[in-house]
Enzyme design. Structure first.
Site, PDB file in Angstrom:
ATOM      1  N   GLY A 124       9.291  14.484  40.203  1.00 43.87           N
ATOM      2  CA  GLY A 124       9.270  13.498  41.281  1.00 43.87           C
ATOM      3  C   GLY A 124      10.551  12.694  41.268  1.00 43.87           C
TER       4      GLY A 124
ATOM      5  N   HIS B   1       3.612   6.423  40.179  1.00 40.48           N
ATOM      6  CA  HIS B   1       4.883   6.206  39.483  1.00 40.48           C
ATOM      7  C   HIS B   1       6.028   6.107  40.493  1.00 40.48           C
ATOM      8  CE1 HIS B   1       7.782   7.185  36.073  1.00 40.48           C
ATOM      9  NE2 HIS B   1       8.518   7.468  37.138  1.00 40.48           N
ATOM     10  N   GLU B   2       6.060   7.046  41.456  1.00 44.79           N
ATOM     11  CA  GLU B   2       7.159   7.073  42.433  1.00 44.79           C
ATOM     12  C   GLU B   2       7.066   5.912  43.428  1.00 44.79           C
ATOM     13  OE1 GLU B   2       9.674   8.792  41.746  1.00 44.79           O
ATOM     14  OE2 GLU B   2       8.745  10.158  40.318  1.00 44.79           O
TER      15      GLU B   2
ATOM     16  N   CYS C 100      10.664   9.418  32.923  1.00 42.18           N
ATOM     17  CA  CYS C 100      11.351   9.048  34.159  1.00 42.18           C
ATOM     18  C   CYS C 100      12.794   9.521  34.084  1.00 42.18           C
ATOM     19  CB  CYS C 100      11.294   7.525  34.329  1.00 42.18           C
ATOM     20  SG  CYS C 100      12.089   6.932  35.819  1.00 42.18           S
ATOM     21  N   LEU C 101      13.266  10.110  35.179  1.00 47.68           N
ATOM     22  CA  LEU C 101      14.645  10.585  35.214  1.00 47.68           C
ATOM     23  C   LEU C 101      15.648   9.437  35.090  1.00 47.68           C
ATOM     24  CD1 LEU C 101      14.324  13.317  37.989  1.00 47.68           C
ATOM     25  CD2 LEU C 101      14.379  13.630  35.499  1.00 47.68           C
TER      26      LEU C 101
ATOM     27  N   GLN D  78      16.369   6.089  43.128  1.00 44.34           N
ATOM     28  CA  GLN D  78      16.917   6.637  41.881  1.00 44.34           C
ATOM     29  C   GLN D  78      18.270   7.310  42.096  1.00 44.34           C
ATOM     30  OE1 GLN D  78      12.884   8.458  40.784  1.00 44.34           O
ATOM     31  NE2 GLN D  78      13.907   8.177  38.808  1.00 44.34           N
TER      32      GLN D  78
ATOM     33  N   HIS E 191       8.539   2.906  41.956  1.00 43.97           N
ATOM     34  CA  HIS E 191      10.003   2.864  42.093  1.00 43.97           C
ATOM     35  C   HIS E 191      10.406   2.206  43.411  1.00 43.97           C
ATOM     36  CE1 HIS E 191      11.890   4.843  38.726  1.00 43.97           C
ATOM     37  NE2 HIS E 191      11.090   5.889  38.818  1.00 43.97           N
TER      38      HIS E 191
END
Length: 175
Positions: free
Chosen positions: A46, A140-141, A98-99, A51, A144
């Site tokens: 995701g 989660h996304e 997380c990226l 990000q 963000h």
């Protein structure tokens, strides 16, 4: 399509609240394509537009299952202006990563099921129920998009430790 740079903690942009997408345009479609390429390259499941330093309410996701040979059939999904409209009382725990917080994983407790409303790339409204990994990932996304990171759900001690670690790494990278 292009691979974009993923911003990393402690970058302050990760705390921005993303703006709604006014209209699905060719630029938004291109951004989604770039996000998929970036997400697959990372690799991740995701990615929120913020990000890659784009403060728009846009998420890409691919929760394709891997078969016994390690192969997967991509199932790319785009969520424009997503919002959670219902949450279950029941909670579940998943190990999240997380990226934007590379190589750090921790268990996070979230609602086990959510109902999400969003637009697709054609501007059509959808509502879906999500559970399991899908529910965790969409929450989660969406976090963000609201300037919230999964480490915000950890104890103050764990959160402070990871924030300090990434602040030190960023400082070393500049020197």
């Amino acid at each position: 399509m292009a691979i974009r740079e993923i911003i990393i903690l402690p970058d302050k942009q990760l705390r921005l609240v993303s703006k709604p997408v006014e209209k699905v345009t060719p630029e938004i479609r291109k951004l989604a394509d770039d996000m998929f390429e970036t997400m697959y390259d990372a690799p991740g499941i995701g990615l929120a537009a913020i990000q890659i330093a784009q403060p728009l309410r846009l998420i890409t996701m691919d929760l394709a299952k891997r078969d016994e040979n390690g192969e997967s059939t991509p199932k790319p999904r785009v969520f424009i202006n997503p919002e959670i409209i219902a949450r279950s009382e029941e909670l579940s725990v998943y190990e999240e990563g997380c990226l934007s917080i590379p190589e750090y994983y921790e268990e996070v407790e979230r609602p086990a099921r959510v109902r999400v409303r969003f637009l697709d790339l054609n501007g059509k409204v959808h509502e879906e129920d999500a559970e399991g990994l899908y529910a965790t990932c969409i929450q989660h996304e969406i976090d963000h998009l609201n300037g919230v990171l999964f480490v915000d759900y950890l104890s103050k001690l764990k959160r402070d430790r990871v924030l300090k670690k990434f602040a030190k790494a960023a400082k070393r990278a500049v020197e």
